[in-house]
Scaffold this motif. Structure first.
Motif, PDB file in Angstrom:
ATOM      1  N   VAL A  58      12.925  12.511   6.966  1.00 21.87           N
ATOM      2  CA  VAL A  58      13.468  12.354   8.257  1.00 21.87           C
ATOM      3  C   VAL A  58      14.216  13.777   8.524  1.00 21.87           C
ATOM      4  O   VAL A  58      14.939  14.565   7.675  1.00 21.87           O
ATOM      5  CB  VAL A  58      14.739  11.306   8.324  1.00 21.87           C
ATOM      6  CG1 VAL A  58      15.303  11.620   9.721  1.00 21.87           C
ATOM      7  CG2 VAL A  58      14.074  10.086   8.401  1.00 21.87           C
ATOM      8  N   GLY A  59      13.811  14.389   9.617  1.00 17.99           N
ATOM      9  CA  GLY A  59      14.699  15.776  10.002  1.00 17.99           C
ATOM     10  C   GLY A  59      14.044  17.108   9.473  1.00 17.99           C
ATOM     11  O   GLY A  59      14.182  17.988   9.849  1.00 17.99           O
ATOM     12  N   CYS A 102       9.977   9.837  -3.357  1.00 15.11           N
ATOM     13  CA  CYS A 102      11.446  10.203  -3.822  1.00 15.11           C
ATOM     14  C   CYS A 102      11.639  11.314  -4.870  1.00 15.11           C
ATOM     15  O   CYS A 102      12.472  12.276  -4.293  1.00 15.11           O
ATOM     16  CB  CYS A 102      11.897   9.057  -4.382  1.00 15.11           C
ATOM     17  SG  CYS A 102      12.124   7.394  -3.313  1.00 15.11           S
ATOM     18  N   LYS A 103      10.446  11.428  -5.521  1.00 11.31           N
ATOM     19  CA  LYS A 103      10.673  12.604  -6.682  1.00 11.31           C
ATOM     20  C   LYS A 103      10.397  13.792  -5.993  1.00 11.31           C
ATOM     21  O   LYS A 103      11.130  15.112  -5.992  1.00 11.31           O
ATOM     22  CB  LYS A 103       9.828  12.487  -7.588  1.00 11.31           C
ATOM     23  CG  LYS A 103       9.938  13.392  -8.796  1.00 11.31           C
ATOM     24  CD  LYS A 103       8.828  13.234 -10.063  1.00 11.31           C
ATOM     25  CE  LYS A 103       9.156  14.275 -11.245  1.00 11.31           C
ATOM     26  NZ  LYS A 103       8.215  13.847 -12.163  1.00 11.31           N
ATOM     27  N   GLY A 121      17.138   1.625  -2.211  1.00  9.60           N
ATOM     28  CA  GLY A 121      17.008   1.325  -1.007  1.00  9.60           C
ATOM     29  C   GLY A 121      16.159   2.079  -0.136  1.00  9.60           C
ATOM     30  O   GLY A 121      16.125   2.046   1.151  1.00  9.60           O
ATOM     31  N   ALA A 122      15.347   2.948  -0.807  1.00 10.85           N
ATOM     32  CA  ALA A 122      14.373   3.858  -0.054  1.00 10.85           C
ATOM     33  C   ALA A 122      13.153   3.005   0.387  1.00 10.85           C
ATOM     34  O   ALA A 122      12.681   1.984  -0.150  1.00 10.85           O
ATOM     35  CB  ALA A 122      13.731   5.024  -0.860  1.00 10.85           C
ATOM     36  N   LEU A 175      12.262   7.207   4.050  1.00  5.98           N
ATOM     37  CA  LEU A 175      13.365   6.744   4.665  1.00  5.98           C
ATOM     38  C   LEU A 175      14.498   6.364   3.485  1.00  5.98           C
ATOM     39  O   LEU A 175      14.191   5.707   2.537  1.00  5.98           O
ATOM     40  CB  LEU A 175      13.533   5.580   5.460  1.00  5.98           C
ATOM     41  CG  LEU A 175      12.757   5.679   6.799  1.00  5.98           C
ATOM     42  CD1 LEU A 175      12.718   4.475   7.363  1.00  5.98           C
ATOM     43  CD2 LEU A 175      12.895   6.596   7.730  1.00  5.98           C
ATOM     44  N   SER A 176      15.601   7.190   3.463  1.00  5.04           N
ATOM     45  CA  SER A 176      16.617   6.768   2.274  1.00  5.04           C
ATOM     46  C   SER A 176      17.476   5.646   2.849  1.00  5.04           C
ATOM     47  O   SER A 176      17.242   5.244   3.939  1.00  5.04           O
ATOM     48  CB  SER A 176      17.570   8.077   2.114  1.00  5.04           C
ATOM     49  OG  SER A 176      18.347   8.251   3.193  1.00  5.04           O
ATOM     50  N   ARG A 177      18.367   4.934   2.073  1.00  7.56           N
ATOM     51  CA  ARG A 177      19.186   3.896   2.456  1.00  7.56           C
ATOM     52  C   ARG A 177      19.810   4.259   3.774  1.00  7.56           C
ATOM     53  O   ARG A 177      20.542   5.137   3.889  1.00  7.56           O
ATOM     54  CB  ARG A 177      20.155   3.446   1.280  1.00  7.56           C
ATOM     55  CG  ARG A 177      20.751   2.075   1.668  1.00  7.56           C
ATOM     56  CD  ARG A 177      21.862   2.155   0.447  1.00  7.56           C
ATOM     57  NE  ARG A 177      21.478   1.857  -0.936  1.00  7.56           N
ATOM     58  CZ  ARG A 177      20.919   0.683  -1.213  1.00  7.56           C
ATOM     59  NH1 ARG A 177      21.254  -0.460  -0.572  1.00  7.56           N
ATOM     60  NH2 ARG A 177      20.446   0.620  -2.478  1.00  7.56           N
TER      61      ARG A 177
END
Length: 344
Positions: free
Chosen positions: A16-17, A37-38, A46-47, A75-77
């Motif tokens: 995001v962003g 994620c890595k 929560g991702a 998306l992260s938590r």
């Protein structure tokens, strides 16, 4: 064991962003989350992963239906993504990418064949190339093309434009005198017309409505020059949220000329006939001309509307009988009729 036979699918992932996208090839959602994620350095707890286009969360059941190279967002938590709209919102909330966005929109417009997308791109360019912060002729010469040389600022022209509209309403009142046959009634009507003209002159023909340099309480636009459609005569607000800034570009200035200052209680069908009727048996001094002035020339009865919201059917709204005459007028019967009743 079955996983060993599943073919890896390629995807484009971003956070995001961020505009930069990375390619990943994975067999399922679990592996997609782990690698993403890595790669993007986002905590795995929560991702989630969703579609870039509309924000749909990618589940194990949904994963097999995705085409190769689908664009995804990590998306992260606590983070959310509304799809393409989220990107547009970020772009519009910053000036950092304005120049590159204009260049990209122009390039796409040259090659785009879809009429719908061409319309979207054209509107986007028009808003991005906004020059509303410029006020003088020398700063924005393109805006003044076709505008008389006597106007040195945008606000001066817009004020004059509004004055012209209001003057045209007064002209319609004056023209109504031609249809009056009775000399006394015509004389009183001309007196009333003259009085209305004097009030208008004192108010400078309410040109302040379109002048962004005027006080907030007097103008119809923001300090930047944005006007908002107030909806048709029978609505409290515009359901389509029409808005325009004629100060921004020459094209917007021209398009704004199609917007209307619409009378809720209609000028020709109701207000002028009511004034004529009131003067049939009364002097102009008996008539509440302030009330008619408000109906004809002020925001008390005028609504600024986009041409689409301008309903030309009969409004079926009447003048307030209690406000037509001044307090000292005989509202019941003409004097001749009163005397006749007393004799009988």
């Amino acid at each position: 064991m079955l996983r060993l036979f599943h073919k890896s699918k390629p995807f484009k992932i971003r956070s995001v962003g961020e505009n930069k996208k990375y390619g990943v090839a994975v067999k399922d959602v679990k592996e997609l989350l782990k690698k993403s994620c890595k790669l993007l350095q986002v905590p795995s707890s929560g991702a989630q992963v969703c579609l870039y286009d509309d924000g749909t969360i990618v589940t194990e059941e949904f994963f097999p239906t995705l085409p190769d190279n689908t664009e995804l967002v990590l998306l992260s938590r606590g983070q959310t993504w509304s799809g393409v709209v989220s990107d547009i919102g970020q772009l519009l909330n910053t000036d950092r990418h304005a120049d590159s966005l204009i260049e990209a929109a122009r390039e796409l417009l040259c090659n785009e064949k879809s009429s719908k997308q061409r319309k979207i791109l054209s509107d986007l360019l028009q808003n991005l190339e906004d020059k509303s912060e410029m006020e003088s002729r020398e700063d924005d010469q393109d805006w003044f093309l076709g505008v008389g040389s006597r106007f040195k600022t945008k606000s001066a022209y817009m004020k004059s434009n509004c004055e012209s509209r209001i003057r045209s309403y007064m002209k319609e009142v004056d023209e109504a005198a031609k249809s009056i046959e009775k000399a006394k009634v015509k004389a009183e009507f001309l007196k009333a017309s003259k009085c209305l003209t004097e009030i208008l002159k004192e108010a400078k023909y309410n040109g302040c409505y379109f002048d962004r340099t005027e006080k907030t309480s007097e103008r119809l636009c923001t300090q930047e020059g944005w006007f908002t459609c107030q909806g048709s005569f029978d609505e409290k607000a515009c359901p389509s949220l029409h808005s325009i800034n004629p100060y921004g570009s020459r094209e917007s200035r021209i398009v704004f000329s199609t917007w209307n200052l619409d009378h809720r209680i209609e000028k020709r069908r109701t207000i002028i006939p009511a004034l004529l009727d009131a003067l049939q048996n009364h002097k102009s001094s008996d008539v509440n001309l302030d009330y008619f002035y408000q109906l004809l020339f002020t925001r008390e009865n005028l609504k600024l509307v986009h041409i689409v919201c301008h309903k030309k059917e009969a409004h079926n709204l009447s003048c307030d009988d209690k406000k037509i005459f001044s307090s000292n007028a005989n509202k019941s019967k003409p004097k001749a009729q009163v005397r006749k009743r007393r004799r009988t």
